[in-house]
Design a protein around this motif. Structure first.
Motif, PDB file in Angstrom:
ATOM      1  N   PHE A 118     -13.045  59.163  47.544  1.00 26.07           N
ATOM      2  CA  PHE A 118     -11.861  58.321  47.652  1.00 26.07           C
ATOM      3  C   PHE A 118     -10.923  58.510  46.465  1.00 26.07           C
ATOM      4  O   PHE A 118      -9.703  58.603  46.636  1.00 26.07           O
ATOM      5  N   GLY A 170      -6.909  55.876  56.583  1.00 24.65           N
ATOM      6  CA  GLY A 170      -8.338  56.070  56.405  1.00 24.65           C
ATOM      7  C   GLY A 170      -9.115  55.520  57.584  1.00 24.65           C
ATOM      8  O   GLY A 170      -8.810  54.433  58.087  1.00 24.65           O
ATOM      9  N   ALA A 191      -8.408  48.351  46.856  1.00 21.08           N
ATOM     10  CA  ALA A 191      -7.607  47.986  48.017  1.00 21.08           C
ATOM     11  C   ALA A 191      -7.107  46.548  47.895  1.00 21.08           C
ATOM     12  O   ALA A 191      -7.776  45.688  47.320  1.00 21.08           O
ATOM     13  N   CYS A 221      -6.077  51.164  55.006  1.00 19.76           N
ATOM     14  CA  CYS A 221      -7.528  50.971  55.080  1.00 19.76           C
ATOM     15  C   CYS A 221      -7.910  49.980  56.171  1.00 19.76           C
ATOM     16  O   CYS A 221      -9.070  49.589  56.271  1.00 19.76           O
ATOM     17  N   LEU A 227     -14.118  48.292  49.936  1.00 18.41           N
ATOM     18  CA  LEU A 227     -12.730  48.711  49.762  1.00 18.41           C
ATOM     19  C   LEU A 227     -12.072  47.957  48.610  1.00 18.41           C
ATOM     20  O   LEU A 227     -11.311  48.540  47.830  1.00 18.41           O
TER      21      LEU A 227
END
Length: 243
Positions: free
Chosen positions: A178, A163, A207, A195, A202
Motif C-alpha cells: 500500500f 482499491g 485512510a 477505499c 485501512l
C-alpha cells in the motif's frame, strides 16, 4: 424502482447501461443503490466513473453501492507510521507492479474466504481479470526470496485509483504494498485513492472518511485528468538511510 423510507433501490435495465443518481442510495444498508446489470467492462467503467462499485455474495444478484461517508486516502496527506518506516528500512521485501495480477486476485480471494467468506465471486474474479487485460486494473506485488507474500489490486480511471482488495502472507506485506502504491500514485499526480468502506486496517494506513458530495467532487476532477502512465512501473523506493 423500489421505494424505501430512506432512499430508492433501482432494478437496472439489462439492455441499457445507466445508474440512478447516487443521492438515492439507501441509508440502511448504507449506500445500496441498484440491483442487476452485469460485470462487463462497459458496465464496470460506467459505474466506477460515478463512484459506484459492485459488492455481493454468490447467493445474491449483482448489488451496486455508493456509501456515505466514503473511505479514501489523499496521497498528498499520507504519512508513514513509525513501525512501518522501520519495516521499510529493513528492505526485506521487493515490490513490483502488474507482474502477477492473476496470482494477487486469487490470493485476495483465498484470504477473504479464510476470514469471513469472499465477495470475490467467480464472476467478479473473471471480470477484474478482463479489466486487467484491457489495462484498467492493476496489481501491486510484494516478494520475499522470490515468493509472493503480499499485494493488492484495484482499478484506475483518469488519475483516480479504486482499491479493491489486499492480502498478506507475512506480517506487514500488504502495508508495504500500500505504501508503494500511494507514493507512486502521488508522484503521478493522483489526488484520491478510493477505499470504499472504512475498517481498522485501512484507518491504520491513513485512510479517512469524506461525505459522498466531497468524494464525487474529487472523483469528477480526477477522472477528467490524463490517465496514469502505461505500463505501470515503480519508480518510488523508501530511502534506506532515512531516519
Amino acid at each position: 424502482m423500489t421505494k424505501s423510507t430512506d432512499g430508492y433501490l433501482t432494478l437496472l435495465d439489462p439492455e441499457r447501461i445507466a445508474f440512478p443518481p447516487t443521492r438515492l442510495a439507501l441509508k440502511d444498508p448504507n449506500g445500496l443503490l441498484a440491483i442487476g446489470g452485469d460485470l462487463s467492462p462497459e458496465w464496470l467503467l460506467a459505474a466506477y466513473r460515478r463512484g459506484i462499485f459492485p459488492w455481493y455474495s454468490d447467493d445474491q444478484p449483482i448489488l451496486w453501492w455508493s456509501p456515505s461517508p466514503r473511505c479514501v486516502v489523499l496521497p498528498d496527506q499520507f504519512r508513514i507510521g513509525r513501525s512501518l518506516r522501520k519495516l521499510l528500512r529493513r528492505g526485506v521485501f521487493s515490490v513490483t507492479f502488474d507482474r502477477a495480477f492473476d496470482r494477487v486476485i486469487q490470493a485476495c480471494r483465498v484470504s477473504r474466504a479464510d476470514a469471513e467468506g469472499t465477495w470475490i465471486t467467480d464472476e467478479m474474479h473473471d471480470a477484474y481479470r478482463a479489466m486487467h487485460r484491457l489495462g484498467h486494473a492493476h496489481s501491486v506485488e510484494v516478494w520475499r526470496d522470490q515468493q509472493l507474500v503480499g499485494g493488492l489490486y484495484g482499478l484506475a480511471l483518469g488519475r483516480i485509483f479504486f482499491g479493491e482488495s489486499m492480502f498478506h502472507r507475512e506480517t506487514g506485506a500488504s502495508k508495504v504494498a500500500f505504501v508503494h502504491l500511494v507514493r507512486q500514485l502521488e508522484l503521478w499526480g493522483c489526488p484520491l485513492i478510493d477505499c470504499q468502506v472504512s475498517n481498522p486496517h485501512l484507518t491504520s494506513l491513513g485512510a479517512v472518511e469524506v461525505c459522498r458530495e466531497d468524494f464525487e467532487r474529487l472523483l469528477e476532477a480526477g477522472i477528467r485528468q490524463p490517465p496514469f502512465p502505461q505500463p505501470w512501473k515503480l519508480s518510488w523506493n523508501y530511502p534506506r538511510n532515512r531516519s
